[in-house]
Design an enzyme around this catalytic site. Structure first.
Site, PDB file in Angstrom:
ATOM      1  N   THR A   1      33.034   7.746  12.646  1.00  0.00           N
ATOM      2  CA  THR A   1      33.339   7.182  11.326  1.00  0.00           C
ATOM      3  C   THR A   1      33.980   5.802  11.475  1.00  0.00           C
ATOM      4  O   THR A   1      33.595   4.844  10.802  1.00  0.00           O
ATOM      5  CB  THR A   1      34.277   8.112  10.544  1.00  0.00           C
ATOM      6  OG1 THR A   1      33.662   9.400  10.395  1.00  0.00           O
ATOM      7  CG2 THR A   1      34.591   7.557   9.173  1.00  0.00           C
TER       8      THR A   1
ATOM      9  N   GLN B   1      29.285  10.469   6.792  1.00  0.00           N
ATOM     10  CA  GLN B   1      30.241   9.369   6.865  1.00  0.00           C
ATOM     11  C   GLN B   1      29.536   8.093   7.326  1.00  0.00           C
ATOM     12  O   GLN B   1      28.909   8.064   8.383  1.00  0.00           O
ATOM     13  CB  GLN B   1      31.375   9.701   7.832  1.00  0.00           C
ATOM     14  CG  GLN B   1      32.150  10.957   7.457  1.00  0.00           C
ATOM     15  CD  GLN B   1      31.669  12.174   8.218  1.00  0.00           C
ATOM     16  OE1 GLN B   1      30.476  12.422   8.330  1.00  0.00           O
ATOM     17  NE2 GLN B   1      32.619  12.947   8.736  1.00  0.00           N
TER      18      GLN B   1
ATOM     19  N   GLN C   1      29.244   8.200   1.237  1.00  0.00           N
ATOM     20  CA  GLN C   1      30.435   8.869   1.739  1.00  0.00           C
ATOM     21  C   GLN C   1      31.228   7.915   2.634  1.00  0.00           C
ATOM     22  O   GLN C   1      30.669   7.263   3.518  1.00  0.00           O
ATOM     23  CB  GLN C   1      30.066  10.123   2.536  1.00  0.00           C
ATOM     24  CG  GLN C   1      31.277  10.909   3.031  1.00  0.00           C
ATOM     25  CD  GLN C   1      30.919  12.248   3.658  1.00  0.00           C
ATOM     26  OE1 GLN C   1      29.790  12.723   3.504  1.00  0.00           O
ATOM     27  NE2 GLN C   1      31.854  12.855   4.342  1.00  0.00           N
ATOM     28  N   ASP C   2      32.546   7.834   2.390  1.00  0.00           N
ATOM     29  CA  ASP C   2      33.450   7.002   3.199  1.00  0.00           C
ATOM     30  C   ASP C   2      33.070   5.521   3.153  1.00  0.00           C
ATOM     31  O   ASP C   2      32.997   4.847   4.189  1.00  0.00           O
ATOM     32  CB  ASP C   2      33.462   7.488   4.663  1.00  0.00           C
ATOM     33  CG  ASP C   2      34.157   8.830   4.826  1.00  0.00           C
ATOM     34  OD1 ASP C   2      34.593   9.394   3.812  1.00  0.00           O
ATOM     35  OD2 ASP C   2      34.240   9.315   5.965  1.00  0.00           O
TER      36      ASP C   2
ATOM     37  N   ASP D   1      34.998  10.793  -0.971  1.00  0.00           N
ATOM     38  CA  ASP D   1      36.129  10.141  -0.292  1.00  0.00           C
ATOM     39  C   ASP D   1      35.854   8.658  -0.068  1.00  0.00           C
ATOM     40  O   ASP D   1      36.118   8.117   1.016  1.00  0.00           O
ATOM     41  CB  ASP D   1      36.410  10.815   1.055  1.00  0.00           C
ATOM     42  CG  ASP D   1      36.658  12.305   0.930  1.00  0.00           C
ATOM     43  OD1 ASP D   1      37.045  12.760  -0.156  1.00  0.00           O
ATOM     44  OD2 ASP D   1      36.436  13.025   1.927  1.00  0.00           O
TER      45      ASP D   1
ATOM     46  N   ARG E   1      41.749  13.502  -3.301  1.00  0.00           N
ATOM     47  CA  ARG E   1      42.114  14.758  -2.659  1.00  0.00           C
ATOM     48  C   ARG E   1      42.890  14.426  -1.382  1.00  0.00           C
ATOM     49  O   ARG E   1      42.729  13.349  -0.804  1.00  0.00           O
ATOM     50  CB  ARG E   1      40.887  15.624  -2.360  1.00  0.00           C
ATOM     51  CG  ARG E   1      39.883  15.024  -1.383  1.00  0.00           C
ATOM     52  CD  ARG E   1      38.788  16.022  -1.056  1.00  0.00           C
ATOM     53  NE  ARG E   1      37.809  15.492  -0.114  1.00  0.00           N
ATOM     54  CZ  ARG E   1      37.020  16.255   0.633  1.00  0.00           C
ATOM     55  NH1 ARG E   1      37.077  17.577   0.538  1.00  0.00           N
ATOM     56  NH2 ARG E   1      36.144  15.707   1.463  1.00  0.00           N
TER      57      ARG E   1
ATOM     58  N   TRP F   1      43.719  14.083   2.172  1.00  0.00           N
ATOM     59  CA  TRP F   1      43.214  14.125   3.538  1.00  0.00           C
ATOM     60  C   TRP F   1      44.332  14.534   4.499  1.00  0.00           C
ATOM     61  O   TRP F   1      44.127  15.281   5.448  1.00  0.00           O
ATOM     62  CB  TRP F   1      42.647  12.757   3.909  1.00  0.00           C
ATOM     63  CG  TRP F   1      42.005  12.682   5.257  1.00  0.00           C
ATOM     64  CD1 TRP F   1      41.666  13.729   6.076  1.00  0.00           C
ATOM     65  CD2 TRP F   1      41.614  11.492   5.958  1.00  0.00           C
ATOM     66  NE1 TRP F   1      41.089  13.262   7.232  1.00  0.00           N
ATOM     67  CE2 TRP F   1      41.052  11.911   7.192  1.00  0.00           C
ATOM     68  CE3 TRP F   1      41.689  10.139   5.664  1.00  0.00           C
ATOM     69  CZ2 TRP F   1      40.553  10.993   8.125  1.00  0.00           C
ATOM     70  CZ3 TRP F   1      41.189   9.233   6.584  1.00  0.00           C
ATOM     71  CH2 TRP F   1      40.637   9.660   7.800  1.00  0.00           C
TER      72      TRP F   1
END
Length: 535
Positions: free
Chosen positions: A297, A327, A349-350, A371, A439, A441
């Site tokens: 990531t 990711q 994502q990410d 996220d 949320r 992590w």
């Protein structure tokens, strides 16, 4: 209400200021016993001969930072040795090792930077030290989390866990945070001259950020796909900037309109780089690295920014891997005192890894699914447009996943005076996709949303647990809302977690503004980037 966040600090203060009563007969144990992690502290000093007992908390702080740095060097060396000795299934391990070695080298630099300041060899405030210590701890956590990308935690985690480096840095954060002039809201070292402009920012560079036509001011280098500039790739220009003299001021790179398919990296010690494009959608830097294609990531980012005081204006950063590739980072910033102005950051994502240090985003667009703003910087998003996209079938959108791992880290995500709307591809299926503001992590995850327009795309619950049915971090996180507007702004249906707060007083919300949270009034004035220091 804000004072509740610092409950550990208040508990620690009485003990720290009783330290002066200790005698040399008492030994180091009584100092270490007042830290969050006494055992690694005692073990370190027991193994060291010839140290002098501290006489005051500031002396103990210096000793703790020295201890943490010694352990970080040991961890870095052990990682390097293990990389050389890797004999089986090494490709994935090497990718994680490379990240971890890089992160531990940065940790050593951050700890040395802190040590120079707290020992009086260079000037810094306790706020600066807390920022750099927070970064050092974030680096160790990033290494640990990177092992999960390729399921090699059993191979790498023991190497770094043996040094207890994370615990030692947490002790540094606690002691530094409890000193009398550090309440978590003090300002860092001033970088402004008498006219209110940063000393590293000339009139030419201020004009460059203020002008609509970047061609009107001569850049140090021009990047053009068609060969009409000095170089044809963005990275080539960044490499030239890296070879310049350290004290030569801002290095301005003008990137002409075009699509630049490359991954760029502004590395450590390549400071004061300014990257200027022709505007969102006109100058595009794009890549497609992802975890499913063999990148961590951390290393999947299309643009990786580490040098101090980086500025970007009028650029689009993309990761086009798509929602099925997991990711896939478009932009990763670990740049202290960095600015992203009128930029678009696009992924799934990410999308945006606000990894560490102090960062400011103004008039930016951020697109993503899961996220998609994540990490552990102290980051303020002001007057930005945040656009959840269409995720994979069955997925929910989560805007933030903040990664504060220690209650003394002065980090978090603040979204101020911004707008949350569905991206065009989400609108046709908006009734089937839940979208949450964040949320946790990490255990002390901290995100606030202030004076922001919340479209009906946001779930009435507002926030999500890390996993369905999980209670991880729900009592220790700090999520808050203040004076938001729009169809989803009502807090009557919000989660009922201990860590969720509705802020009713402006004084509580002010702690998360540009002026207080990232001390922006000491480094943003005069750059040409507009900002509101308060509410």
């Amino acid at each position: 209400m804000m004072h509740k966040i610092y409950y550990l600090l208040r508990l620690l203060l009485p003990f720290l200021f009783s330290f002066h009563l200790l005698t040399t007969v008492s030994g180091i144990d009584q100092w270490c016993d007042k830290t969050p992690y006494p055992d690694p502290c005692k073990c370190y000093f027991i193994d060291r001969n010839g140290f002098r007992l501290p006489t005051q908390p500031s002396d103990f702080r210096v000793m703790l930072v020295e201890a943490a740095m010694h352990r970080a060097i040991s961890a870095r060396d052990a990682l390097a040795d293990s990389l050389l000795n890797c004999t089986t299934d090494c490709q994935k391990k090497q990718a994680v090792f490379a990240d971890c070695i890089h992160l531990y080298e940065d940790t050593i630099m951050q700890l040395n930077r802190t040590l120079q300041g707290v020992s009086g060899r260079q000037y810094c405030t306790d706020f600066d030290a807390q920022t750099w210590l927070s970064t050092a701890l974030t680096n160790t956590e990033t290494c640990r989390h990177g092992t999960t990308d390729f399921n090699v935690s059993d191979f790498i985690t023991p190497i770094v866990s043996d040094t207890k480096i994370s615990n030692l840095i947490s002790n540094c954060l606690a002691v530094n945070g409890a000193l009398p002039n550090n309440n978590g809201t003090t300002t860092p070292t001033s970088t402004a001259d008498r006219k209110g402009f940063p000393t590293w920012f000339s009139g030419r560079e201020r004009r460059l950020l203020q002008l609509q036509s970047e061609r009107a001011v001569r850049a140090n280098l021009v990047v053009a796909k068609d060969g009409s500039g000095h170089v044809t790739t963005v990275q080539a220009a960044i490499d030239v900037a890296r070879r310049r003299k350290v004290a030569s001021g801002k290095f301005v790179i003008y990137v002409k309109r075009g699509v630049y398919q490359e991954n760029i990296n502004v590395r450590r010690n390549n400071d004061d780089v300014m990257l200027i494009g022709d505007g969102i959608g006109s100058t595009i830097i794009t890549g497609d690295r992802s975890v499913k294609d063999g990148y961590t990531t951390f290393n999947s980012a299309t643009a990786s920014i580490e040098g101090l005081r980086f500025i970007a204006k009028g650029l689009t950063f993309q990761n086009t891997a798509g929602p099925a590739k997991g990711q896939a980072v478009a932009l990763r910033s670990s740049s202290d005192l960095s600015i992203f102005y009128q930029c678009s950051i696009e992924g799934y994502q990410d999308t945006l890894l606000v990894h560490s240090q102090r960062q400011f985003y103004r008039d930016c667009y951020i697109y993503g699914t899961v996220d998609f703003i994540f990490g552990n910087a102290a980051a303020v998003f002001q007057s930005c447009l945040i656009l959840p996209r269409r995720p994979l079938k069955g997925q929910a959108n989560v805007i933030t996943a903040q990664a504060r791992a220690d209650p003394f880290q002065n980090t978090g995500i603040s979204i101020h005076n911004s707008t949350i709307l569905p991206a065009p591809d989400l609108i046709p299926v908006i009734g089937t996709v839940k979208t949450y503001m964040g949320r946790p992590w990490m255990k002390y995850s901290r995100t606030v949303v202030l004076e922001t327009y919340l479209d009906s795309v946001v779930s009435p619950l507002g926030w999500s647990p890390w996993l369905r049915g999980s209670d991880f971090g729900l009592d220790t996180l700090f999520y808050a809302e203040y004076n938001n507007i729009g169809p989803a702004s009502s807090t009557s249906g919000r989660v009922r977690w201990k860590g969720f707060h509705v802020l009713n007083r402006a004084s509580d919300a002010y702690a998360f503004t540009v002026g207080s949270f990232i001390a922006g009034t000491s480094w943003l004035p005069g750059t040409g980037v507009p900002f509101n220091s308060g509410l």
